[in-house]
Write a protein that holds these residues in place. Structure first.
Motif, PDB file in Angstrom:
ATOM      1  N   UNK A 314       1.089  -1.274   0.081  1.00 12.96           N
ATOM      2  CA  UNK A 314       0.021   0.142   0.068  1.00 12.96           C
ATOM      3  C   UNK A 314       0.885   1.303  -0.086  1.00 12.96           C
ATOM      4  N   UNK A 315       1.523   1.721  -1.125  1.00 13.22           N
ATOM      5  CA  UNK A 315       2.313   2.640  -1.137  1.00 13.22           C
ATOM      6  C   UNK A 315       1.803   4.133  -0.839  1.00 13.22           C
ATOM      7  N   UNK A 316       2.485   5.080  -0.544  1.00 13.72           N
ATOM      8  CA  UNK A 316       2.145   6.467  -0.353  1.00 13.72           C
ATOM      9  C   UNK A 316       1.795   6.916  -1.579  1.00 13.72           C
ATOM     10  N   UNK A 324      -6.131  13.937  -8.172  1.00  8.83           N
ATOM     11  CA  UNK A 324      -6.983  12.935  -8.551  1.00  8.83           C
ATOM     12  C   UNK A 324      -6.477  11.702  -8.880  1.00  8.83           C
ATOM     13  N   UNK A 325      -5.145  11.841  -9.332  1.00 16.32           N
ATOM     14  CA  UNK A 325      -4.689  10.530  -9.994  1.00 16.32           C
ATOM     15  C   UNK A 325      -3.545   9.957  -8.848  1.00 16.32           C
ATOM     16  N   UNK A 326      -3.376  10.584  -8.005  1.00 17.52           N
ATOM     17  CA  UNK A 326      -2.161  10.437  -6.923  1.00 17.52           C
ATOM     18  C   UNK A 326      -2.138   8.863  -6.556  1.00 17.52           C
ATOM     19  N   UNK A 327      -3.416   8.487  -6.229  1.00 23.42           N
ATOM     20  CA  UNK A 327      -3.372   7.033  -5.398  1.00 23.42           C
ATOM     21  C   UNK A 327      -3.218   6.042  -6.766  1.00 23.42           C
ATOM     22  N   UNK A 329      -1.691   6.272  -9.511  1.00 25.43           N
ATOM     23  CA  UNK A 329      -0.277   6.286  -9.978  1.00 25.43           C
ATOM     24  C   UNK A 329       0.574   5.386  -9.031  1.00 25.43           C
ATOM     25  N   UNK A 330       0.333   5.709  -7.914  1.00 29.27           N
ATOM     26  CA  UNK A 330       1.190   5.069  -6.948  1.00 29.27           C
ATOM     27  C   UNK A 330       1.071   3.585  -7.080  1.00 29.27           C
ATOM     28  N   UNK A 331      -0.187   2.805  -7.202  1.00 37.89           N
ATOM     29  CA  UNK A 331      -0.435   1.585  -7.401  1.00 37.89           C
ATOM     30  C   UNK A 331       0.065   0.936  -8.783  1.00 37.89           C
ATOM     31  N   UNK A 332       0.575   2.082  -9.470  1.00 38.28           N
ATOM     32  CA  UNK A 332       0.970   1.472 -10.934  1.00 38.28           C
ATOM     33  C   UNK A 332       2.364   1.394 -10.783  1.00 38.28           C
ATOM     34  N   UNK A 333       3.175   2.029  -9.787  1.00 39.82           N
ATOM     35  CA  UNK A 333       4.425   2.092  -9.861  1.00 39.82           C
ATOM     36  C   UNK A 333       5.458   1.190  -9.060  1.00 39.82           C
ATOM     37  N   UNK A 334       5.863   0.263  -9.739  1.00 41.81           N
ATOM     38  CA  UNK A 334       6.416  -1.029  -9.039  1.00 41.81           C
ATOM     39  C   UNK A 334       7.728  -0.473  -8.142  1.00 41.81           C
ATOM     40  N   UNK A 335       8.018   1.008  -8.446  1.00 42.74           N
ATOM     41  CA  UNK A 335       9.238   1.156  -7.641  1.00 42.74           C
ATOM     42  C   UNK A 335       8.598   1.643  -5.967  1.00 42.74           C
ATOM     43  N   UNK A 336       7.472   2.230  -6.150  1.00 50.22           N
ATOM     44  CA  UNK A 336       6.820   2.645  -4.908  1.00 50.22           C
ATOM     45  C   UNK A 336       6.540   1.379  -4.179  1.00 50.22           C
ATOM     46  N   UNK A 337       5.977   0.195  -4.800  1.00 47.61           N
ATOM     47  CA  UNK A 337       5.555  -0.788  -4.163  1.00 47.61           C
ATOM     48  C   UNK A 337       6.888  -1.904  -3.803  1.00 47.61           C
TER      49      UNK A 337
END
Length: 494
Positions: A314-316, A324-327, A329-337
């Motif tokens: 559950x990345x930041x 409106x797209x912050x969440x 984009x975070x769930x589509x970023x493998x580096x954040x996950x």
């Protein structure tokens, strides 16, 4: 190049500042057949026989609210190789939802980031009320391509060589089929699962090589979960219950908010391939979420499973994303996950689990030689993501025996697709073949098919073939061997 345009749909969507409606994610609305494709580099190998299939998301009509890239309508792309020649085709997947929306001329179903109550007609899927876009995954079973949606849909079939629509798989159960069905090339069986918001929350099924549903059993869970993939060995299917799922307090209010519960373990269900719920053995492991697995096999009293462990399921929120797209984009970023190649070992005799990280790099979307499915294998191929974007710009080949690896990057402005392994005709060993990928080239505004010789992986593509248009990016793909399509275990039994 000879190109026949089959259909062109009008572009009705304004991309605005949406990061997944432009660039390499610009929707493609044209269907074509193309032969005599121009070879840009190298030569088309004559020792390659089969079809590469790729599913992408291409929204036709404007969303009811905020668009998520996984809402896009499914489009299947095919590149066939035989006798040193290549043919390309692409078609929208004629789902019930897309046909209904085209008939009405407007969007009828809410998307993943929207309230399902906005849907103007009853929908499909574990989420409830959304459209089954059949846009996530594709496999080939019993001689036909089967496309699926990760929120569970009906399973649409197309001819893998002509892309002629064959309708819905007649064995599709009431709760649908999740993406990531598995085809055992040795037995010809297809293994699948689904999930829902009502008890028992998950089912597991088997379809035989004659395309008959021969096994379908519940896999009871404590509540609604969000499984995304499964694995299998010679004797077992492996399902999961990860501690990332919809907030149970908000679900009754119709809100689908994902929460990670780090105090809960990951759980893996190991069930005989024709087993009952009473046969399931649960194994606990470190809390995480896994989008995709690689191979699994039996090793004496152990089961070995390889996949991609997430350090931060559950990345930041993504800083700098459009409002409106912050969440999203975070769930589509493998580096954040923090997705890393990982190995689980389940000890059947003791009931214990041991784990091992196999690479510290951020990697995902792995492939391997499917002829080695359910067997100890040596080579895996992972995709490298562009930081901050759901796009790939390279691959890593792993030697899982020696620990060596080789990384290959694409030139600036080029973005890859998930790349399955295609064995050479009369392949002599495990890595005797090619990775096959579609490339979106933002520099030329065109796409290509590339072939990477896995024996000479670090040298880059040995062949580049121009396509008639620019593909939209997407999710999953597969390779089907031509000989198997014609008369092997993938062929339809007549």
């Amino acid at each position: 190049m000879t190109t026949q345009t089959v259909r062109v749909l009008p572009r009705l969507i304004d991309a605005g500042d949406h990061p997944y409606l432009q660039g390499a994610w610009t929707p493609l609305l044209e269907e074509v057949n193309a032969t005599g494709l121009r070879v840009l580099e190298g030569a088309v190998p004559r020792d390659l026989d089969g079809v590469y299939l790729r599913n992408t998301q291409n929204p036709v009509l404007p969303s009811l609210g905020r668009y998520h890239p996984f809402d896009g309508d499914g489009m299947l792309h095919m590149a066939s190789f035989r006798n040193g020649e290549v043919e390309y085709r692409n078609r929208f997947i004629a789902t019930k939802g897309l046909n209904a929306e085209l008939e009405r001329g407007e969007r009828l179903w809410a998307g993943l980031m929207e309230d399902p109550a906005l849907s103007r007609r009853p929908g499909w899927g574990a989420h409830g009320g959304i459209k089954d876009a059949s846009s996530t995954d594709v496999v080939v079973h019993a001689g036909q391509a089967l496309t699926t949606y990760y929120q569970c849909g009906e399973g649409y079939r197309l001819d893998p060589q002509t892309l002629e629509q064959q309708g819905i798989a007649p064995w599709s159960p009431l709760d649908g089929i999740s993406a990531h069905c598995k085809v055992d090339e040795r037995s010809g069986e297809l293994l699948f699962f689904n999930y829902s918001k009502h008890a028992p929350y998950m089912h597991y099924g088997v379809v035989d090589r004659q395309d008959r549903l021969v096994h379908y059993v519940p896999v009871p869970l404590p509540g609604p979960r969000l499984p995304h993939d499964m694995a299998f060995t010679r004797d077992f299917a492996i399902l999961n219950d990860f501690p990332l799922f919809w907030d149970p307090d908000l679900l009754p209010l119709g809100k689908h908010v994902v929460r990670f519960h780090p105090d809960m373990p990951s759980r893996f269900a190991i069930i005989p391939r024709r087993g009952t719920p009473q046969d399931i053995r649960w194994f606990e492991a470190a809390p995480t979420f896994v989008l995709h697995f690689l191979n699994a096999y039996e090793d004496g009293d152990d089961i070995v499973l390889d996949g991609y462990f997430q350090d931060e399921p559950m990345p930041r929120n993504f800083e700098g994303a459009p409002v409106g797209y912050e969440r999203m984009m975070s769930y589509l970023d493998q580096y954040k996950m923090g997705t890393h190649l990982h190995r689980w070992r389940f000890h059947l005799r003791t009931g214990k689990t041991t784990e091992q990280r196999l690479d510290d790099r951020v990697l995902e979307f792995g492939m391997f030689n499917q002829r080695y499915a359910t067997r100890p294998y040596r080579y895996a191929y992972s995709a490298v993501q562009v930081p901050g974007r759901f796009l790939f710009n390279g691959y890593v080949k792993h030697d899982l025996v020696t620990g060596e690896s080789w990384q290959l990057g694409l030139p600036e402005g080029q973005f890859a697709s998930e790349a399955p392994f295609a064995p050479r005709i009369n392949a002599r060993d495990e890595d005797d073949g090619y990775l096959v990928s579609f490339i979106t080239n933002e520099n030329t505004q065109r796409s290509e098919v590339i072939l990477i010789d896995c024996k000479r992986f670090a040298e880059g593509p040995v062949c580049r073939i121009e396509l008639p248009h620019k593909l939209c990016s997407g999710t999953h793909s597969c390779w089907a061997d031509g000989r198997d399509l014609r008369d092997g275990p993938l062929a339809r039994q007549r």
